[in-house]
Design a protein around this motif. Structure first.
Motif, PDB file in Angstrom:
ATOM      1  N   PRO A 318      42.933  41.529  52.898  1.00  0.00           N
ATOM      2  CA  PRO A 318      42.780  42.835  52.235  1.00  0.00           C
ATOM      3  C   PRO A 318      43.458  42.894  50.864  1.00  0.00           C
ATOM      4  CG  PRO A 318      43.265  43.148  54.554  1.00  0.00           C
ATOM      5  CD  PRO A 318      43.451  41.689  54.278  1.00  0.00           C
ATOM      6  N   PHE A 319      44.614  42.255  50.720  1.00  0.00           N
ATOM      7  CA  PHE A 319      45.300  42.233  49.422  1.00  0.00           C
ATOM      8  C   PHE A 319      44.504  41.393  48.416  1.00  0.00           C
ATOM      9  CE2 PHE A 319      48.694  43.316  52.344  1.00  0.00           C
ATOM     10  CZ  PHE A 319      49.439  44.240  51.634  1.00  0.00           C
ATOM     11  N   VAL A 320      44.040  40.251  48.868  1.00  0.00           N
ATOM     12  CA  VAL A 320      43.245  39.380  48.005  1.00  0.00           C
ATOM     13  C   VAL A 320      41.970  40.092  47.564  1.00  0.00           C
ATOM     14  CG1 VAL A 320      41.942  37.217  47.915  1.00  0.00           C
ATOM     15  CG2 VAL A 320      44.190  37.273  49.020  1.00  0.00           C
ATOM     16  N   ASN A 321      41.323  40.788  48.490  1.00  0.00           N
ATOM     17  CA  ASN A 321      40.091  41.515  48.172  1.00  0.00           C
ATOM     18  C   ASN A 321      40.339  42.590  47.121  1.00  0.00           C
ATOM     19  OD1 ASN A 321      38.756  39.981  50.061  1.00  0.00           O
ATOM     20  ND2 ASN A 321      38.709  41.582  51.633  1.00  0.00           N
ATOM     21  N   SER A 322      41.438  43.306  47.269  1.00  0.00           N
ATOM     22  CA  SER A 322      41.746  44.383  46.330  1.00  0.00           C
ATOM     23  C   SER A 322      41.997  43.835  44.930  1.00  0.00           C
ATOM     24  CB  SER A 322      42.969  45.166  46.817  1.00  0.00           C
ATOM     25  OG  SER A 322      43.242  46.233  45.942  1.00  0.00           O
ATOM     26  N   ALA A 323      42.768  42.753  44.842  1.00  0.00           N
ATOM     27  CA  ALA A 323      43.025  42.137  43.545  1.00  0.00           C
ATOM     28  C   ALA A 323      41.724  41.646  42.922  1.00  0.00           C
ATOM     29  CB  ALA A 323      44.017  40.987  43.703  1.00  0.00           C
ATOM     30  N   PHE A 324      40.835  41.115  43.753  1.00  0.00           N
ATOM     31  CA  PHE A 324      39.559  40.614  43.241  1.00  0.00           C
ATOM     32  C   PHE A 324      38.714  41.741  42.663  1.00  0.00           C
ATOM     33  CE2 PHE A 324      35.002  40.116  44.029  1.00  0.00           C
ATOM     34  CZ  PHE A 324      34.734  39.127  43.103  1.00  0.00           C
ATOM     35  N   GLU A 325      38.674  42.884  43.333  1.00  0.00           N
ATOM     36  CA  GLU A 325      37.848  43.988  42.854  1.00  0.00           C
ATOM     37  C   GLU A 325      38.274  44.440  41.459  1.00  0.00           C
ATOM     38  OE1 GLU A 325      35.040  45.284  44.094  1.00  0.00           O
ATOM     39  OE2 GLU A 325      35.149  43.667  45.575  1.00  0.00           O
ATOM     40  N   TYR A 326      39.574  44.441  41.214  1.00  0.00           N
ATOM     41  CA  TYR A 326      40.046  44.776  39.866  1.00  0.00           C
ATOM     42  C   TYR A 326      39.626  43.693  38.879  1.00  0.00           C
ATOM     43  CZ  TYR A 326      43.283  45.063  35.934  1.00  0.00           C
ATOM     44  OH  TYR A 326      43.832  45.097  34.674  1.00  0.00           O
ATOM     45  N   ASN A 327      39.810  42.429  39.255  1.00  0.00           N
ATOM     46  CA  ASN A 327      39.413  41.328  38.383  1.00  0.00           C
ATOM     47  C   ASN A 327      37.912  41.347  38.113  1.00  0.00           C
ATOM     48  OD1 ASN A 327      40.077  38.675  37.040  1.00  0.00           O
ATOM     49  ND2 ASN A 327      38.570  37.982  38.542  1.00  0.00           N
ATOM     50  N   LYS A 328      37.138  41.757  39.099  1.00  0.00           N
ATOM     51  CA  LYS A 328      35.688  41.850  38.945  1.00  0.00           C
ATOM     52  C   LYS A 328      35.330  42.836  37.836  1.00  0.00           C
ATOM     53  CE  LYS A 328      31.575  42.904  41.762  1.00  0.00           C
ATOM     54  NZ  LYS A 328      31.129  43.272  43.133  1.00  0.00           N
ATOM     55  N   ALA A 329      36.047  43.956  37.790  1.00  0.00           N
ATOM     56  CA  ALA A 329      35.793  44.943  36.739  1.00  0.00           C
ATOM     57  C   ALA A 329      36.131  44.384  35.363  1.00  0.00           C
ATOM     58  CB  ALA A 329      36.611  46.205  37.012  1.00  0.00           C
ATOM     59  N   LEU A 330      37.161  43.535  35.305  1.00  0.00           N
ATOM     60  CA  LEU A 330      37.573  42.952  34.030  1.00  0.00           C
ATOM     61  C   LEU A 330      36.612  41.876  33.544  1.00  0.00           C
ATOM     62  CD1 LEU A 330      41.452  42.343  34.173  1.00  0.00           C
ATOM     63  CD2 LEU A 330      40.224  43.759  32.519  1.00  0.00           C
ATOM     64  N   THR A 331      36.167  41.015  34.460  1.00  0.00           N
ATOM     65  CA  THR A 331      35.483  39.786  34.048  1.00  0.00           C
ATOM     66  C   THR A 331      34.040  39.674  34.494  1.00  0.00           C
ATOM     67  OG1 THR A 331      36.117  38.529  36.027  1.00  0.00           O
ATOM     68  CG2 THR A 331      37.711  38.601  34.214  1.00  0.00           C
ATOM     69  N   GLY A 332      33.592  40.523  35.413  1.00  0.00           N
ATOM     70  CA  GLY A 332      32.218  40.441  35.885  1.00  0.00           C
ATOM     71  C   GLY A 332      31.978  39.388  36.946  1.00  0.00           C
ATOM     72  N   GLN A 333      33.023  38.702  37.379  1.00  0.00           N
ATOM     73  CA  GLN A 333      32.871  37.693  38.435  1.00  0.00           C
ATOM     74  C   GLN A 333      32.310  38.345  39.689  1.00  0.00           C
ATOM     75  OE1 GLN A 333      36.476  35.414  39.161  1.00  0.00           O
ATOM     76  NE2 GLN A 333      35.879  35.045  41.282  1.00  0.00           N
ATOM     77  N   ALA A 334      31.218  37.795  40.229  1.00  0.00           N
ATOM     78  CA  ALA A 334      30.478  38.483  41.289  1.00  0.00           C
ATOM     79  C   ALA A 334      31.120  38.340  42.665  1.00  0.00           C
ATOM     80  CB  ALA A 334      29.039  37.976  41.340  1.00  0.00           C
ATOM     81  N   VAL A 335      31.536  37.133  43.014  1.00  0.00           N
ATOM     82  CA  VAL A 335      32.142  36.911  44.329  1.00  0.00           C
ATOM     83  C   VAL A 335      33.414  36.088  44.151  1.00  0.00           C
ATOM     84  CG1 VAL A 335      29.886  36.946  45.484  1.00  0.00           C
ATOM     85  CG2 VAL A 335      30.898  34.759  44.816  1.00  0.00           C
ATOM     86  N   GLN A 336      34.240  36.098  45.183  1.00  0.00           N
ATOM     87  CA  GLN A 336      35.509  35.382  45.098  1.00  0.00           C
ATOM     88  C   GLN A 336      35.291  33.869  45.091  1.00  0.00           C
ATOM     89  OE1 GLN A 336      38.630  36.779  47.773  1.00  0.00           O
ATOM     90  NE2 GLN A 336      37.617  38.779  47.925  1.00  0.00           N
ATOM     91  N   LYS A 337      36.226  33.174  44.473  1.00  0.00           N
ATOM     92  CA  LYS A 337      36.216  31.717  44.504  1.00  0.00           C
ATOM     93  C   LYS A 337      36.448  31.238  45.933  1.00  0.00           C
ATOM     94  CE  LYS A 337      38.409  31.587  39.922  1.00  0.00           C
ATOM     95  NZ  LYS A 337      37.178  31.547  39.164  1.00  0.00           N
ATOM     96  N   THR A 338      35.971  30.048  46.220  1.00  0.00           N
ATOM     97  CA  THR A 338      36.247  29.484  47.536  1.00  0.00           C
ATOM     98  C   THR A 338      37.745  29.280  47.686  1.00  0.00           C
ATOM     99  OG1 THR A 338      36.120  27.174  46.802  1.00  0.00           O
ATOM    100  CG2 THR A 338      34.046  28.254  47.477  1.00  0.00           C
ATOM    101  N   ARG A 339      38.191  29.236  48.939  1.00  0.00           N
ATOM    102  CA  ARG A 339      39.623  29.072  49.172  1.00  0.00           C
ATOM    103  C   ARG A 339      40.114  27.731  48.631  1.00  0.00           C
ATOM    104  NH1 ARG A 339      43.765  32.587  49.676  1.00  0.00           N
ATOM    105  NH2 ARG A 339      45.581  31.459  50.477  1.00  0.00           N
ATOM    106  N   GLY A 340      39.294  26.699  48.746  1.00  0.00           N
ATOM    107  CA  GLY A 340      39.691  25.395  48.239  1.00  0.00           C
ATOM    108  C   GLY A 340      39.892  25.404  46.735  1.00  0.00           C
ATOM    109  N   GLU A 341      38.997  26.105  46.014  1.00  0.00           N
ATOM    110  CA  GLU A 341      39.146  26.182  44.563  1.00  0.00           C
ATOM    111  C   GLU A 341      40.399  26.970  44.195  1.00  0.00           C
ATOM    112  OE1 GLU A 341      36.985  27.937  40.567  1.00  0.00           O
ATOM    113  OE2 GLU A 341      35.877  28.009  42.456  1.00  0.00           O
ATOM    114  N   VAL A 342      40.621  28.068  44.907  1.00  0.00           N
ATOM    115  CA  VAL A 342      41.826  28.862  44.654  1.00  0.00           C
ATOM    116  C   VAL A 342      43.073  28.015  44.843  1.00  0.00           C
ATOM    117  CG1 VAL A 342      43.239  30.770  45.530  1.00  0.00           C
ATOM    118  CG2 VAL A 342      40.777  31.086  45.214  1.00  0.00           C
ATOM    119  N   MET A 343      43.123  27.288  45.957  1.00  0.00           N
ATOM    120  CA  MET A 343      44.328  26.527  46.275  1.00  0.00           C
ATOM    121  C   MET A 343      44.533  25.338  45.330  1.00  0.00           C
ATOM    122  SD  MET A 343      46.229  27.989  48.282  1.00  0.00           S
ATOM    123  CE  MET A 343      47.364  26.608  48.160  1.00  0.00           C
TER     124      MET A 343
END
Length: 671
Positions: A318-343
């Motif tokens: 839920p925390f990761v999702n919330s941070a992503f939604e804000y980032n989505k508004a900033l950058t237009g990124q449609a979906v979250q990166k895979t966990r492997g890419e994040v890590m």
């Protein structure tokens, strides 16, 4: 590119093609759009066919060259980490640390089970604050964990004595990228403001506040940030080298800003010093006032928001999702990166030189380092020749410029001395604690430099990152292994492509030594004039030409490039291409006219420049870029320099009336 000055590239841009059996294997140029005249839009002439078919991965804000190549790099790193994490590695080894760090971050079931439990102690410590002195104590404790809230303390070179490190404090305290985000009223910015307020509300809700209180607290935090933002310098004002350096005695700072409790803050950090640089004095004057006027309870709410936000990406879904939604508004990124890419990104951030040792063994041959040094040396000679021919600079200043040019330190591939991570504790099932341990180690690593001589061997990027940078304080240019791969750099490619690719990047970084900021540093990295007054005035007039020209370029709807923000990078692009071309003309191919695939060597040189900035990005990200990035958008990193270059006009028969045509007396030539 400087400090965080990312370059990237698209690996699939070129396809190998065999020439006649008695010729070298060259790289074919494909995708040219003959319906576009190169003199109207050279970037599109080379790249539009690719652009029209390229698909932006849903987890990205763009695709192609420049910084988006780091997406491909993270996949390479993910492969390394996946393999290492499954091996039986000796305790305390680099492989154990990076492997277990990766494995812990990949264990999302454990992370989700813990929810925000890792934050509870910190939130309780905030609740226990009963005075401003207590608040300063908390801020200091979190600073030691690399969690910046209201005070941003760094240890870097003294710009008046660049051989020594000193303490610096910088403006901070806001959650959006720049002060303007709090005050602009256009539709796009208002949408980002609303997304950020929603994010703040979520942080409080997810840690136990009821919705009404969470919303109230979010507004309170936003309003404090907005008050702090009024004191911030803009990203253009931050380019003023001398205007963002103010050396003060700590005793005087205590007197000027008594409410902050500086002596106690630095004592708790373990930072012993008599003087420091207060880079943006207005911010800390404002903070000193607000420490008295804003109620302590409101500050505690502010600190909670900052604390939760700092760690949100390392918590449950839920925390990761919330941070992503804000980032989505900033950058237009449609979906979250895979966990492997994040890590792979997280491990590279916190243990980057450990991971870099494994990366370079796999992907960076020593032959590339030798060839790259040859290219850098050739461009250095070409730059020196150009200085000799300048018609606006006196001989005495030319001599100083060449002394500085040949004093440049060249770093290629990876550090000569690898950083150690002996004080980082990594446990396989404790992801949050691993992040905290690595962050604390980063702070102590930097604090240990305070008052000590600058280590000239230190790198400020990881070897795997697709980037290059110029550090004016050390008079050095740095090219990590990540960028030294096709199509920027390829031992199998002809010189036209290498000089148009990595050659342009080398010329760009070399020119930063002499851009509007770099020109204020001497050959030793000190802010000290080496110009005659008359020459420096001529130089400033030429950089003003750059500002004026690029400010006319329209990027998105009616949005223009910020010429004053991008002047350093644009200067480096204009001169970087010119220096690379001169160096290319010193090679055998550069002096030949033999066509390859129907194109002259000069045309191939210019094609390469257009290919290395090939990018397609979301409109949201492009808007974010123009507002915040000191680099011009990719199209104008190609078209801008070329419209100022005579060889481009000759190579493609550019004529008056075409969109990139400039009258000869209006073409910019600085270096």
């Amino acid at each position: 590119m400087k400090n965080w000055f990312l370059l990237s590239l698209f690996l699939g841009s070129f396809v190998a093609c065999k020439q006649q059996s008695d010729e070298k294997s060259f790289i074919a140029i494909e995708g040219i759009d003959s319906t576009i005249h190169p003199g109207d839009n050279f970037y599109n002439y080379v790249n539009l066919k690719w652009y029209d078919t390229a698909q932006i991965p849903p987890s990205q804000s763009g695709v192609g060259a420049y910084r988006f190549m780091n997406y491909q790099q993270r996949l390479k790193l993910q492969g390394i980490l996946d393999s290492v994490s499954k091996s039986n590695n000796p305790a305390g080894s680099l492989e154990q640390k990076i492997g277990d760090f990766f494995a812990a971050g990949m264990d999302t079931n454990m992370i989700d089970q813990r929810s925000f439990e890792p934050l509870k102690n910190g939130l309780q410590r905030i609740d226990a604050i009963s005075s401003i002195a207590d608040m300063t104590t908390f801020i200091a404790a979190e600073t030691k964990l690399s969690n910046v809230s209201l005070i941003d303390f760094q240890v870097l070179a003294d710009q008046e004595n660049s051989s020594m490190n000193m303490g610096h404090i910088y403006q901070t305290g806001i959650g959006m990228p720049d002060k303007d985000y709090y005050f602009k009223t256009d539709t796009a910015t208002v949408a980002i403001q609303q997304a950020y307020k929603k994010y703040l509300t979520d942080l409080f809700t997810l840690t136990g506040s009821d919705p009404a209180l969470a919303q109230k607290n979010a507004i309170l935090v936003y309003d404090i940030q907005k008050q702090l933002a009024t004191s911030h310098k803009t990203n253009i004002e931050l380019r003023d080298v001398k205007g963002n350096f103010h050396k003060l005695a700590l005793a005087d700072l205590n007197k000027q800003q008594p409410n902050i409790g500086w002596a106690s803050f630095f004592q708790q950090l373990g930072a012993t010093m008599d003087t420091l640089d207060v880079a943006q004095t207005g911010y800390y004057d404002k903070l000193n006032t607000l420490f008295k006027t804003i109620p302590l309870g409101d500050w505690k709410t502010y600190l909670k928001a900052n604390y939760i936000s700092n760690y949100a990406d390392y918590l449950s879904k839920p925390f990761v999702n919330s941070a992503f939604e804000y980032n989505k508004a900033l950058t237009g990124q449609a979906v979250q990166k895979t966990r492997g890419e994040v890590m792979s990104g997280v491990v590279d951030t916190y243990l980057g030189q450990a991971l870099g040792q494994l990366y370079t063994k796999l992907y960076f041959p020593e032959s590339a380092k030798a060839r790259m040094l040859e290219l850098v040396n050739n461009l250095q000679k070409a730059f020196s020749n150009r200085v000799d021919k300048l018609d606006w600079m006196s001989d005495s200043t030319k001599q100083k410029a060449k002394e500085k040019l040949f004093a440049i330190t060249k770093k290629i591939g990876y550090p000569d001395k690898w950083r150690e991570y002996n004080n980082v504790t990594i446990v396989k099932n404790k992801y949050f604690e691993n992040v905290v341990s690595a962050a604390a180690n980063n702070f102590q690593y930097n604090l240990a430099k305070l008052g000590k001589p600058v280590d000239k061997t230190e790198w400020f990027t990881t070897p795997s990152t697709v980037t290059a940078y110029n550090n004016p304080y050390a008079n050095e240019i740095v090219f990590p292994a990540g960028i030294l791969q096709p199509p920027y750099f390829d031992n199998n490619a002809d010189d036209a492509l290498n000089y148009g690719g990595i050659g342009m990047v080398i010329g760009h970084e070399m020119t930063h030594t002499f851009d509007d900021q770099g020109a204020q540093f001497d050959k030793n990295g000190n802010v000290k004039s080496w110009w005659t007054p008359q020459d420096y005035e001529k130089f400033k007039a030429k950089t003003q030409q750059v500002i004026d020209l690029y400010s006319t370029f329209t990027v998105l709807d009616s949005m223009h490039i910020k010429g004053a923000l991008t002047v350093g990078e644009n200067t480096a692009d204009i001169s970087g291409v010119a220096v690379a071309y001169d160096a290319f003309k010193m090679t055998k191919q550069g002096q030949d006219t033999t066509r390859i695939g129907g194109f002259t060597p000069d045309q191939r040189f210019f094609f390469s420049i257009a290919r290395i900035w090939r990018v397609k990005m979301k409109d949201e990200y492009l808007r974010f870029w123009v507002n915040n990035d000191p680099h011009s958008p990719p199209m104008w990193r190609v078209n801008g320099p070329l419209m100022n270059m005579a060889a481009f006009y000759t190579s493609f028969n550019v004529q008056p009336g075409e969109k990139l045509y400039l009258e000869e007396n209006k073409r910019i030539k600085i270096w």
